[in-house]
Design an enzyme around this catalytic site. Structure first.
Site, PDB file in Angstrom:
ATOM      1  N   HIS A   1      -8.982  -3.478  -2.237  1.00 30.46           N
ATOM      2  CA  HIS A   1      -8.014  -2.696  -1.471  1.00 30.46           C
ATOM      3  C   HIS A   1      -8.440  -1.221  -1.408  1.00 30.46           C
ATOM      4  CE1 HIS A   1      -3.654  -1.765  -0.351  1.00 30.46           C
ATOM      5  NE2 HIS A   1      -4.180  -0.570  -0.580  1.00 30.46           N
ATOM      6  N   GLU A   2      -8.798  -0.661  -2.561  1.00 37.17           N
ATOM      7  CA  GLU A   2      -9.120   0.775  -2.619  1.00 37.17           C
ATOM      8  C   GLU A   2     -10.456   1.092  -1.941  1.00 37.17           C
ATOM      9  OE1 GLU A   2      -6.784   2.728  -3.296  1.00 37.17           O
ATOM     10  OE2 GLU A   2      -5.488   1.236  -4.221  1.00 37.17           O
TER      11      GLU A   2
ATOM     12  N   HIS B   1     -10.137   1.410   1.727  1.00 36.49           N
ATOM     13  CA  HIS B   1      -9.618   2.709   2.185  1.00 36.49           C
ATOM     14  C   HIS B   1     -10.749   3.680   2.525  1.00 36.49           C
ATOM     15  CE1 HIS B   1      -5.276   2.699   2.028  1.00 36.49           C
ATOM     16  NE2 HIS B   1      -5.240   2.217   0.809  1.00 36.49           N
TER      17      HIS B   1
ATOM     18  N   CYS C   1       0.857  -1.188   0.000  1.00 37.71           N
ATOM     19  CA  CYS C   1       0.000   0.000   0.000  1.00 37.71           C
ATOM     20  C   CYS C   1       0.892   1.236   0.000  1.00 37.71           C
ATOM     21  CB  CYS C   1      -0.871  -0.012   1.248  1.00 37.71           C
ATOM     22  SG  CYS C   1      -1.921   1.446   1.423  1.00 37.71           S
TER      23      CYS C   1
HETATM   24 ZN    ZN Z   1      -3.589   1.339  -0.072  1.00 40.41          ZN
END
Ligand code: ZN
Length: 193
Positions: free
Chosen positions: A161-162, A165, A119
């Site tokens: 993953h995004e 966030h 990341c």
């Molecule tokens: Zn990330």
């Protein structure tokens, strides 16, 4: 807006420990999406992602808790991977695109794959993360138009993953603790030959 008026300097990427990475990002209204401020932010996030370089960037990573993501995966980024690694990861180039207010649905909870994942907000570290193989994402694009994405393989991983966030979740939350490693030691000891 004329390109020359846009500030295209890349933005600083905040690192793990900054509270903005742990807050739930708020959604954007259509008026906000069409505003020069958000259009400029998209441009700046694109530049920031390219300069990092990374395959995805979420607004909280540049200090703004709003539901905005940019993604792009380029062939150039996986030249260091072997044919086998590319095949195993099901990694293909993904053109630049923007996701706003995304809703992510895991297609089949039982179909998971494990790979090392890093990341931009955890610079220098990587660890093994189990992710769903295929997902569906419903979102708005940079024009505020609804889009639906059916993704598999590495692209599905980037999306998970995004979108995490935007909910204050970092990949380290999913990492098997004993697999956490510096990138250097990943290359030295954990990357399959
Ligand atoms: Zn990330």
């Amino acid at each position: 807006m004329d390109q020359s008026e846009i500030n295209v300097e890349s933005l600083p990427i905040v690192q793990i420990g900054h509270p903005v990475l742990r807050t739930c990002a708020r959604s954007l209204t259509l008026a906000e999406i069409h505003s020069p401020e958000i259009q400029q932010l998209i441009y700046q996030m694109k530049t920031t992602m390219h300069q990092a370089p990374g395959v995805g960037l979420a607004a909280p990573q540049v200090g703004l808790p709003v539901q905005l993501i940019v993604i792009e995966d380029k062939q150039d980024y996986f030249t260091q991977l072997t044919e086998k690694e590319i095949r195993e990861r099901d990694r293909r180039p993904i053109p630049f695109h923007v996701l706003i207010n995304p809703k992510l649905i895991v297609d089949d909870k039982d179909k998971q794959v494990e790979f090392y994942e890093g990341c931009l907000s955890m610079k220098g570290f990587t660890g093994e993360v189990s992710r769903a193989l295929t997902v569906t994402v419903e979102a708005l694009n940079e024009k505020g138009e609804p889009i639906t994405i059916h993704a598999s393989g590495w692209y599905a991983r980037i999306l998970q993953h995004e979108v995490d966030h935007l909910h204050g979740i970092l990949c380290v939350d999913h990492t098997k603790p004993k697999t956490l490693t510096t990138l250097e030691n990943y290359k030295n000891f954990h990357r399959s030959p």
